[in-house]
Write a protein that holds these residues in place. Structure first.
Motif, PDB file in Angstrom:
ATOM      1  N   LEU A   2     -41.528  29.691  36.021  1.00  7.98           N
ATOM      2  CA  LEU A   2     -42.558  28.981  36.783  1.00  7.98           C
ATOM      3  C   LEU A   2     -42.254  27.493  36.722  1.00  7.98           C
ATOM      4  N   VAL A   5     -47.261  24.408  39.707  1.00 13.42           N
ATOM      5  CA  VAL A   5     -48.534  25.000  40.111  1.00 13.42           C
ATOM      6  C   VAL A   5     -49.365  23.915  40.785  1.00 13.42           C
ATOM      7  N   GLN A  22     -47.891  28.502  43.637  1.00 13.68           N
ATOM      8  CA  GLN A  22     -47.044  28.584  42.449  1.00 13.68           C
ATOM      9  C   GLN A  22     -45.591  28.658  42.910  1.00 13.68           C
ATOM     10  N   TYR A  24     -41.665  29.324  41.744  1.00  9.40           N
ATOM     11  CA  TYR A  24     -40.804  29.927  40.723  1.00  9.40           C
ATOM     12  C   TYR A  24     -39.349  29.684  41.082  1.00  9.40           C
ATOM     13  N   VAL A  34     -42.809  40.550  39.258  1.00 10.51           N
ATOM     14  CA  VAL A  34     -44.042  40.010  38.699  1.00 10.51           C
ATOM     15  C   VAL A  34     -45.229  40.834  39.182  1.00 10.51           C
ATOM     16  N   VAL A  35     -46.260  40.870  38.379  1.00 10.57           N
ATOM     17  CA  VAL A  35     -47.515  41.534  38.729  1.00 10.57           C
ATOM     18  C   VAL A  35     -48.617  40.492  38.605  1.00 10.57           C
ATOM     19  N   TYR A  36     -49.400  40.321  39.656  1.00  8.84           N
ATOM     20  CA  TYR A  36     -50.501  39.362  39.641  1.00  8.84           C
ATOM     21  C   TYR A  36     -51.821  40.092  39.432  1.00  8.84           C
ATOM     22  N   THR A  37     -52.649  39.512  38.599  1.00 11.01           N
ATOM     23  CA  THR A  37     -54.010  39.988  38.401  1.00 11.01           C
ATOM     24  C   THR A  37     -54.933  38.814  38.685  1.00 11.01           C
ATOM     25  N   PHE A  38     -55.928  39.030  39.546  1.00 13.42           N
ATOM     26  CA  PHE A  38     -56.857  37.969  39.914  1.00 13.42           C
ATOM     27  C   PHE A  38     -58.235  38.279  39.341  1.00 13.42           C
ATOM     28  N   SER A  49     -55.233  37.113  50.944  1.00 14.41           N
ATOM     29  CA  SER A  49     -54.132  36.821  50.043  1.00 14.41           C
ATOM     30  C   SER A  49     -52.843  36.749  50.858  1.00 14.41           C
ATOM     31  N   SER A  51     -48.431  35.502  50.453  1.00 13.11           N
ATOM     32  CA  SER A  51     -47.351  35.005  49.612  1.00 13.11           C
ATOM     33  C   SER A  51     -46.160  34.660  50.496  1.00 13.11           C
TER      34      SER A  51
END
Length: 69
Positions: A2, A5, A22, A24, A34-38, A49, A51
């Motif tokens: 990362l 931000v 973000q 990277y 990667v796994v995103y949790t909101f 959402s 990306s």
């Protein structure tokens, strides 16, 4: 991995709109996953959402948890 931000938000009455960016950089030769949790507050509503990877934008579809696969 990362490198940056940035967060920008706007409050209009009870509506808060947040854009989170973000950045990277994978300097290695292996692919990264990667796994995103909101986490959201109990009464919060996620409206969208999106990306971007290598200049290609992907938009997500928000559906009710009971109908999501």
């Amino acid at each position: 991995v990362l490198t940056c931000v940035q967060a920008c938000g706007r409050l209009d009455g009870v509506l808060f709109e947040l854009t989170l960016r973000q950045t990277y950089r994978n300097s290695g030769s292996r692919l990264l996953e990667v796994v995103y949790t909101f986490p959201l507050a109990q009464q919060a509503v996620l409206l969208g959402s999106a990306s971007e990877l290598n200049g290609e934008r992907k938009e997500g579809t928000v559906v009710a948890k009971t109908t999501a696969d």
